[in-house]
Motif scaffolding. Structure first.
Motif, PDB file in Angstrom:
ATOM      1  N   ASP A   1      -2.707  15.596   1.824  1.00 26.18           N
ATOM      2  CA  ASP A   1      -1.839  14.629   1.155  1.00 26.18           C
ATOM      3  C   ASP A   1      -2.680  13.506   0.574  1.00 26.18           C
ATOM      4  O   ASP A   1      -3.533  12.937   1.264  1.00 26.18           O
TER       5      ASP A   1
ATOM      6  N   VAL B   1      -1.826  10.449  -0.352  1.00 23.27           N
ATOM      7  CA  VAL B   1      -1.508   9.087   0.084  1.00 23.27           C
ATOM      8  C   VAL B   1      -2.084   8.796   1.466  1.00 23.27           C
ATOM      9  O   VAL B   1      -2.766   7.785   1.678  1.00 23.27           O
ATOM     10  N   THR B   2      -1.829   9.686   2.412  1.00 21.40           N
ATOM     11  CA  THR B   2      -2.211   9.425   3.802  1.00 21.40           C
ATOM     12  C   THR B   2      -3.491  10.134   4.218  1.00 21.40           C
ATOM     13  O   THR B   2      -4.086   9.765   5.233  1.00 21.40           O
TER      14      THR B   2
ATOM     15  N   ASN C   1      11.226   1.299  -0.432  1.00 22.71           N
ATOM     16  CA  ASN C   1      10.845   1.734  -1.783  1.00 22.71           C
ATOM     17  C   ASN C   1      11.713   1.081  -2.846  1.00 22.71           C
ATOM     18  O   ASN C   1      11.221   0.648  -3.892  1.00 22.71           O
TER      19      ASN C   1
ATOM     20  N   HIS D   1       7.107   1.340  -4.806  1.00 24.17           N
ATOM     21  CA  HIS D   1       6.436   2.467  -4.160  1.00 24.17           C
ATOM     22  C   HIS D   1       5.068   2.093  -3.600  1.00 24.17           C
ATOM     23  O   HIS D   1       4.592   2.745  -2.663  1.00 24.17           O
ATOM     24  N   ASN D   2       4.408   1.085  -4.155  1.00 23.85           N
ATOM     25  CA  ASN D   2       3.117   0.669  -3.605  1.00 23.85           C
ATOM     26  C   ASN D   2       3.279   0.157  -2.180  1.00 23.85           C
ATOM     27  O   ASN D   2       2.475   0.484  -1.287  1.00 23.85           O
TER      28      ASN D   2
ATOM     29  N   ASP E   1       3.978   3.132  -0.007  1.00 28.12           N
ATOM     30  CA  ASP E   1       2.774   3.909   0.306  1.00 28.12           C
ATOM     31  C   ASP E   1       1.935   3.213   1.379  1.00 28.12           C
ATOM     32  O   ASP E   1       1.342   3.881   2.243  1.00 28.12           O
ATOM     33  N   SER E   2       1.866   1.887   1.325  1.00 28.42           N
ATOM     34  CA  SER E   2       1.113   1.141   2.347  1.00 28.42           C
ATOM     35  C   SER E   2       1.711   1.359   3.734  1.00 28.42           C
ATOM     36  O   SER E   2       0.986   1.537   4.722  1.00 28.42           O
TER      37      SER E   2
ATOM     38  N   LEU F   1       3.469   3.980   4.657  1.00 32.24           N
ATOM     39  CA  LEU F   1       3.197   5.372   5.034  1.00 32.24           C
ATOM     40  C   LEU F   1       1.771   5.529   5.561  1.00 32.24           C
ATOM     41  O   LEU F   1       1.538   6.225   6.560  1.00 32.24           O
ATOM     42  N   LYS F   2       0.807   4.904   4.893  1.00 26.92           N
ATOM     43  CA  LYS F   2      -0.591   4.997   5.326  1.00 26.92           C
ATOM     44  C   LYS F   2      -0.770   4.421   6.724  1.00 26.92           C
ATOM     45  O   LYS F   2      -1.446   5.015   7.575  1.00 26.92           O
TER      46      LYS F   2
ATOM     47  N   ARG G   1       1.890  15.464   6.614  1.00 24.57           N
ATOM     48  CA  ARG G   1       2.937  14.845   5.797  1.00 24.57           C
ATOM     49  C   ARG G   1       3.463  15.919   4.851  1.00 24.57           C
ATOM     50  O   ARG G   1       2.704  16.516   4.086  1.00 24.57           O
TER      51      ARG G   1
ATOM     52  N   ASP H   1       8.973  10.392   3.117  1.00 18.50           N
ATOM     53  CA  ASP H   1       8.719   9.742   4.410  1.00 18.50           C
ATOM     54  C   ASP H   1       8.839  10.748   5.550  1.00 18.50           C
ATOM     55  O   ASP H   1       9.094  10.365   6.693  1.00 18.50           O
TER      56      ASP H   1
END
Length: 585
Positions: A163, A165-166, A206, A211-212, A215-216, A218-219, A237, A241
């Motif tokens: 993934d 993002v993560t 979101n 979305h930024n 994403d933070s 989620l990380k 992931r 979410d």
């Protein structure tokens, strides 16, 4: 590890050193061969006759030696050592000059080939060097391109299995791992667990912050969960979410519960993103192999079903999959799909429950109630399919059909039977929030020629939590059209005295749960009636089923009642007989 690495490096260095030595030996050998050939040619050009090869012409021998020199120059030019090219040119130049001096000193032209051959050899060396340099450049470009291709392949592999993002493994990696576990033909294997994880209400982050920020979050959630994940398990992931924890070994329920509590606990501390703190929770749906699925798709589907049910039960919890849960979810999915065509297929219909004056028991009007007769499942309760229609976005179309159908029925009664009676229609907060709702109501009133002063729109207390200012404006426009407004199911959810003063409602409907509690010592319902009258609102009690309830409501000044004590909901054909038997007060 470190010792092995140093030993390997030493072997590589030694191998490189031996290669370089061989290049130098190659260079000096070729130079020596070239100089030797050149010396013989010079000596023979001075001598009158060859003493070494008596039967061989010295011109023939010179030609053979000259070709040997050419070969030596070629070999020198091909040597990878940078000095080789310069050495070849120097030898050719020196030989050519030496031969020229010999020609001039001897006064003959026997050594003249020794002047020309080195020059041609030098030209060949230049050609070899030029093409070698070009070849090297092209080879360098090929190597660079190969490096780019390799990096792209690595990137494609990363995109395919991880993934972005993560940095966690993605669905593909997860499914490959499940396939490996399920393909093992091991009768001793006890099973493993697949845990579907979903961050509760993540959509709000979101939608409100972008979305930024999402994403933070989620990380950071992924980073914290990785610290809890055992080495033998896999955390992936799978989208949005949604995460999956693959527990690759058997656990007893207590161990599994403690393991998952760890994943919940690490989220207790707020997550900081864009200078804002977020407190989040997570819900789990759990499926076990092989009881809840024989392959990855079945396990994922059933764990997702358990997750869906866990969220419906209040979120921030875990739930094991079961056949009962599956049947409930499958039923809801079927109802949602079938509801799309229910209007067109004539499966929806209306019934009407009479409403009466509390004191005189004279007919006041009717409440329109929707029903669904499913071709396979029979009668479906509105309490079941209305929430489904709201979540699926179908309530707008269904609400329009209900209002238009109801007003057509009562407009026809007004024209043909001179029945002037009030009709109440339920509307949802989704309808009130929809742009153009007031205009739609106005259009239907005009289309059906129904007098708006006989229409009452009923809404639940959920209007208090969804855009209260906007909805208040819509309600005021409806009231200006002459439409009555009633607050339904009062006391069950969100209502407050402040909101009651804000909303332009003309009637309060007391929920059946209050009516069921009526007793000689019960004071709540009477207090609600009294307060409503002081706020300038009429009161209707719904769900009246006993004579004791009716007497209590009459004594406390309730204005209207409806319930099975006086009448159940009836078909439209029964409206006129009921009206004739009960003249409107």
């Amino acid at each position: 590890m470190l010792t092995g690495s140093n030993g390997y490096g030493t072997l590589v260095d030694n191998a490189n050193r031996r290669v370089k030595i061989s290049y130098w030996i190659w260079l000096f050998a070729c130079i020596a061969f070239y100089i030797g050939c050149n010396s013989i040619i010079i000596a023979m050009s001075i001598a009158k006759k060859s003493t070494v090869f008596a039967n061989v012409s010295k011109y023939t021998l010179n030609g053979v030696l000259a070709q040997g020199q050419v070969i030596a120059v070629i070999l020198i030019s091909l040597n990878p050592i940078k000095l080789s090219y310069i050495a070849a040119l120097f030898l050719c130049g020196f030989t050519s000059m030496s031969s020229l001096m010999t020609v001039l000193a001897g006064g003959g032209f026997d050594a003249l080939p020794g002047v020309i051959v080195p020059l041609t050899s030098a030209a060949m060396s230049l050609i070899i060097h030029n093409y070698g340099r070009r070849f090297k450049d092209q080879l360098q470009r090929v190597l660079e391109y190969s490096g780019i291709v390799k990096k792209n392949e690595e990137m494609l592999h990363y995109l395919a299995y991880y993934d972005m993002v993560t940095g966690l493994p993605n669905r593909t990696t997860l499914m490959d791992q499940i396939d490996m576990l399920t393909e093992k033909d091991d009768p001793e294997r006890k099973g493993f667990y697949l845990v579907y994880m979903d961050i509760d209400d993540f959509k709000i982050i979101n939608d409100t912050l972008g979305h930024n920020a999402g994403d933070s979050v989620l990380k950071e959630a992924a980073r914290r969960w990785e610290s809890c994940c055992r080495n033998e398990d896999l955390l992936a992931r799978v989208g949005g979410d949604e995460f999956v924890l693959l527990i690759c070994s058997e656990m007893d329920p207590k161990q599994l519960r403690e393991y998952l509590i760890g994943f919940r606990s690490v989220l207790k501390a707020p997550i900081l993103s864009n200078h804002k703190e977020f407190s989040i929770s997570v819900s789990f749906g759990i499926a076990r192999y092989p009881d809840d699925g024989k392959n990855g798709e079945e396990l994922m589907q059933n764990a997702d079903i358990a997750l869906y049910k866990a969220k419906k039960l209040g979120k921030d919890r875990y739930l094991f999959f079961s056949a009962k849960i599956r049947d409930e979810v499958v039923r809801k999915i079927k109802l949602e799909n079938d509801l799309l065509s229910a209007i067109g297929n004539g499966e929806l219909y209306m019934v009407y429950q009479p409403q009466y004056h509390c004191g005189s028991l004279k007919l006041k009007g009717f409440e329109a109630l929707i029903r669904w007769k499913h071709p396979e499942l029979g009668l479906i309760s509105p309490a079941e399919f209305i929430p489904i229609s709201e979540r699926a976005g179908m309530i707008i179309d269904i609400g329009r059909w209900v209002l238009e159908n109801t007003l057509n029925v009562f407009s026809e009664l007004q024209r043909n039977a001179q029945i002037q009676t009030v009709v109440s229609v339920n509307i949802s907060v989704e309808q009130l929030s929809h742009p153009g709702f007031a205009a739609m109501v106005s259009d239907i009133l005009a289309k059906t020629c129904f007098n708006s002063r006989f229409l009452v729109l009923e809404m639940t207390e959920s209007v208090f939590i969804t855009e209260p200012e906007y909805i208040t404006g819509v309600l005021r426009r409806l009231k200006e059209m002459g439409i009555g407004l009633a607050l339904d199911d009062f006391g069950t959810k969100y209502a407050s005295l402040n909101y009651l003063q804000m909303l332009p409602v003309t009637m309060l409907k007391i929920d059946k749960t209050f009516i069921d509690q009526i007793s000689p010592s019960h004071l709540m319902t009477g207090a609600v009636i009294s307060l409503s009258h002081k706020l300038g609102m009429e009161v209707m009690a719904e769900g009246v089923e006993t004579k004791e309830q009716l007497d209590y409501l009459s004594e406390n000044g309730c204005d209207y009642i409806q319930g099975y004590l006086l009448s159940k909901p009836v078909e439209k054909e029964q409206i006129e007989p009921i009206y004739r038997d009960n003249a409107t007060a």
